[in-house]
Write a protein that holds these residues in place. Structure first.
Motif, PDB file in Angstrom:
ATOM      1  N   PRO A  89       0.818  -1.226   0.000  1.00  0.00           N
ATOM      2  CA  PRO A  89       0.000   0.000   0.000  1.00  0.00           C
ATOM      3  C   PRO A  89       0.851   1.275   0.000  1.00  0.00           C
ATOM      4  O   PRO A  89       0.455   2.279  -0.606  1.00  0.00           O
ATOM      5  CB  PRO A  89      -0.811  -0.140   1.285  1.00  0.00           C
ATOM      6  N   GLU A  90       2.009   1.235   0.627  1.00  0.00           N
ATOM      7  CA  GLU A  90       2.868   2.423   0.664  1.00  0.00           C
ATOM      8  C   GLU A  90       3.525   2.730  -0.677  1.00  0.00           C
ATOM      9  O   GLU A  90       4.179   3.769  -0.824  1.00  0.00           O
ATOM     10  CB  GLU A  90       3.948   2.287   1.746  1.00  0.00           C
ATOM     11  N   ASP A  91       3.355   1.872  -1.661  1.00  0.00           N
ATOM     12  CA  ASP A  91       3.822   2.156  -3.016  1.00  0.00           C
ATOM     13  C   ASP A  91       2.816   3.001  -3.803  1.00  0.00           C
ATOM     14  O   ASP A  91       3.111   3.417  -4.930  1.00  0.00           O
ATOM     15  CB  ASP A  91       4.084   0.859  -3.782  1.00  0.00           C
ATOM     16  N   THR A  92       1.660   3.239  -3.219  1.00  0.00           N
ATOM     17  CA  THR A  92       0.640   4.036  -3.886  1.00  0.00           C
ATOM     18  C   THR A  92       1.137   5.453  -4.143  1.00  0.00           C
ATOM     19  O   THR A  92       1.602   6.130  -3.219  1.00  0.00           O
ATOM     20  CB  THR A  92      -0.637   4.087  -3.034  1.00  0.00           C
ATOM     21  N   ALA A  93       1.073   5.871  -5.400  1.00  0.00           N
ATOM     22  CA  ALA A  93       1.583   7.181  -5.795  1.00  0.00           C
ATOM     23  C   ALA A  93       1.335   7.379  -7.280  1.00  0.00           C
ATOM     24  O   ALA A  93       0.966   6.442  -7.993  1.00  0.00           O
ATOM     25  CB  ALA A  93       3.080   7.284  -5.506  1.00  0.00           C
ATOM     26  N   VAL A  94       1.584   8.607  -7.730  1.00  0.00           N
ATOM     27  CA  VAL A  94       1.696   8.860  -9.159  1.00  0.00           C
ATOM     28  C   VAL A  94       3.153   8.624  -9.534  1.00  0.00           C
ATOM     29  O   VAL A  94       4.059   9.181  -8.905  1.00  0.00           O
ATOM     30  CB  VAL A  94       1.269  10.293  -9.522  1.00  0.00           C
ATOM     31  N   TYR A  95       3.371   7.797 -10.553  1.00  0.00           N
ATOM     32  CA  TYR A  95       4.725   7.447 -10.979  1.00  0.00           C
ATOM     33  C   TYR A  95       5.070   8.218 -12.249  1.00  0.00           C
ATOM     34  O   TYR A  95       4.295   8.237 -13.208  1.00  0.00           O
ATOM     35  CB  TYR A  95       4.825   5.950 -11.232  1.00  0.00           C
ATOM     36  N   TYR A  96       6.244   8.848 -12.215  1.00  0.00           N
ATOM     37  CA  TYR A  96       6.705   9.676 -13.320  1.00  0.00           C
ATOM     38  C   TYR A  96       7.975   9.101 -13.933  1.00  0.00           C
ATOM     39  O   TYR A  96       8.891   8.685 -13.210  1.00  0.00           O
ATOM     40  CB  TYR A  96       7.008  11.089 -12.844  1.00  0.00           C
ATOM     41  N   CYS A  97       8.027   9.118 -15.245  1.00  0.00           N
ATOM     42  CA  CYS A  97       9.216   8.770 -15.986  1.00  0.00           C
ATOM     43  C   CYS A  97       9.975  10.060 -16.305  1.00  0.00           C
ATOM     44  O   CYS A  97       9.350  11.107 -16.527  1.00  0.00           O
ATOM     45  CB  CYS A  97       8.790   8.064 -17.272  1.00  0.00           C
ATOM     46  N   ALA A  98      11.316   9.972 -16.357  1.00  0.00           N
ATOM     47  CA  ALA A  98      12.100  11.161 -16.653  1.00  0.00           C
ATOM     48  C   ALA A  98      13.369  10.785 -17.406  1.00  0.00           C
ATOM     49  O   ALA A  98      13.904   9.688 -17.223  1.00  0.00           O
ATOM     50  CB  ALA A  98      12.459  11.896 -15.372  1.00  0.00           C
ATOM     51  N   ALA A  99      13.824  11.715 -18.252  1.00  0.00           N
ATOM     52  CA  ALA A  99      15.063  11.539 -19.008  1.00  0.00           C
ATOM     53  C   ALA A  99      16.119  12.479 -18.456  1.00  0.00           C
ATOM     54  O   ALA A  99      15.878  13.691 -18.349  1.00  0.00           O
ATOM     55  CB  ALA A  99      14.823  11.819 -20.484  1.00  0.00           C
TER      56      ALA A  99
ATOM     57  N   ARG B 160      16.696  17.239 -10.192  1.00  0.00           N
ATOM     58  CA  ARG B 160      17.103  18.411 -10.971  1.00  0.00           C
ATOM     59  C   ARG B 160      18.050  18.047 -12.110  1.00  0.00           C
ATOM     60  O   ARG B 160      18.313  18.874 -12.985  1.00  0.00           O
ATOM     61  CB  ARG B 160      17.758  19.461 -10.088  1.00  0.00           C
ATOM     62  N   ASN B 161      18.546  16.822 -12.129  1.00  0.00           N
ATOM     63  CA  ASN B 161      19.406  16.359 -13.230  1.00  0.00           C
ATOM     64  C   ASN B 161      18.605  15.796 -14.395  1.00  0.00           C
ATOM     65  O   ASN B 161      19.192  15.317 -15.363  1.00  0.00           O
ATOM     66  CB  ASN B 161      20.390  15.309 -12.729  1.00  0.00           C
ATOM     67  N   TYR B 162      17.286  15.816 -14.282  1.00  0.00           N
ATOM     68  CA  TYR B 162      16.414  15.311 -15.338  1.00  0.00           C
ATOM     69  C   TYR B 162      15.749  16.475 -16.057  1.00  0.00           C
ATOM     70  O   TYR B 162      15.178  17.363 -15.417  1.00  0.00           O
ATOM     71  CB  TYR B 162      15.356  14.372 -14.748  1.00  0.00           C
ATOM     72  N   ASP B 163      15.815  16.460 -17.374  1.00  0.00           N
ATOM     73  CA  ASP B 163      15.304  17.580 -18.173  1.00  0.00           C
ATOM     74  C   ASP B 163      13.890  17.351 -18.708  1.00  0.00           C
ATOM     75  O   ASP B 163      13.183  18.319 -18.981  1.00  0.00           O
ATOM     76  CB  ASP B 163      16.241  17.843 -19.361  1.00  0.00           C
ATOM     77  N   TYR B 164      13.529  16.096 -18.911  1.00  0.00           N
ATOM     78  CA  TYR B 164      12.226  15.800 -19.513  1.00  0.00           C
ATOM     79  C   TYR B 164      11.436  14.885 -18.573  1.00  0.00           C
ATOM     80  O   TYR B 164      11.997  13.942 -17.998  1.00  0.00           O
ATOM     81  CB  TYR B 164      12.387  15.124 -20.881  1.00  0.00           C
ATOM     82  N   TRP B 165      10.138  15.180 -18.472  1.00  0.00           N
ATOM     83  CA  TRP B 165       9.266  14.433 -17.564  1.00  0.00           C
ATOM     84  C   TRP B 165       7.979  14.035 -18.264  1.00  0.00           C
ATOM     85  O   TRP B 165       7.458  14.791 -19.093  1.00  0.00           O
ATOM     86  CB  TRP B 165       8.916  15.283 -16.338  1.00  0.00           C
ATOM     87  N   GLY B 166       7.461  12.866 -17.905  1.00  0.00           N
ATOM     88  CA  GLY B 166       6.146  12.472 -18.380  1.00  0.00           C
ATOM     89  C   GLY B 166       5.060  13.067 -17.505  1.00  0.00           C
ATOM     90  O   GLY B 166       5.336  13.772 -16.530  1.00  0.00           O
ATOM     91  N   GLN B 167       3.809  12.769 -17.862  1.00  0.00           N
ATOM     92  CA  GLN B 167       2.669  13.345 -17.150  1.00  0.00           C
ATOM     93  C   GLN B 167       2.284  12.535 -15.922  1.00  0.00           C
ATOM     94  O   GLN B 167       1.497  12.999 -15.091  1.00  0.00           O
ATOM     95  CB  GLN B 167       1.476  13.460 -18.103  1.00  0.00           C
ATOM     96  N   GLY B 168       2.817  11.314 -15.813  1.00  0.00           N
ATOM     97  CA  GLY B 168       2.556  10.489 -14.649  1.00  0.00           C
ATOM     98  C   GLY B 168       1.452   9.472 -14.880  1.00  0.00           C
ATOM     99  O   GLY B 168       0.548   9.684 -15.689  1.00  0.00           O
ATOM    100  N   THR B 169       1.546   8.374 -14.142  1.00  0.00           N
ATOM    101  CA  THR B 169       0.511   7.345 -14.166  1.00  0.00           C
ATOM    102  C   THR B 169       0.232   6.920 -12.724  1.00  0.00           C
ATOM    103  O   THR B 169       1.163   6.736 -11.933  1.00  0.00           O
ATOM    104  CB  THR B 169       0.926   6.142 -15.040  1.00  0.00           C
TER     105      THR B 169
END
Length: 124
Positions: free
Chosen positions: A88-98, A109-118
């Motif tokens: 249950p503690e894994d519940t969250a919005v998960y974001y991918c980043a480049a 702050r070392n990531y320049d591009y982000w997805g919208q989240g799932t």
């Protein structure tokens, strides 16, 4: 236009599994490290996992080690997060980043591009 689009989130019972995917478009990220972050309600965005440009090096948040696996397919410009034994503690919005560079980093702050989240919701 560069886009990162996550998929694979959903509702799962504790102990279950989900596989997240992040498809990139607009440019190739085969020379960039990639990462997954998550944000639970009322909390800051936290690092979850990162993978180097080659896929040979990875790093994980301590609480997900042994349960989550990050991987990438540079031919498909896609990164994955296999999540097993979900809690249950894994519940969250998960974001991918480049990341800006080729090597792993857990710093947002070392990531320049982000997805919208799932959304990932784990019921007890």
């Amino acid at each position: 236009q560069v886009q990162l689009v996550e998929s694979g989130g959903g509702l799962v019972q504790a102990g279950g599994s989900l596989r997240l995917a992040c498809a990139a478009s607009g440019r190739t990220f085969s020379s960039n490290a990639m990462g997954w972050f998550r944000q639970a309600p009322g909390k800051e965005r936290d690092f979850v996992a990162t993978i180097s440009y080659s896929g040979h090096t990875t790093r994980y948040l301590d609480s997900v080690k042994g349960r989550f696996t990050i991987s990438r397919d540079n031919a498909k410009n896609t990164v994955y997060l296999q999540m097993n034994s979900l809690k249950p503690e894994d519940t969250a919005v998960y974001y991918c980043a480049a990341a800006r560079d080729s090597f792993i980093t857990s710093t947002a702050r070392n990531y320049d591009y982000w997805g919208q989240g799932t959304q990932v919701t784990v019921s007890s």
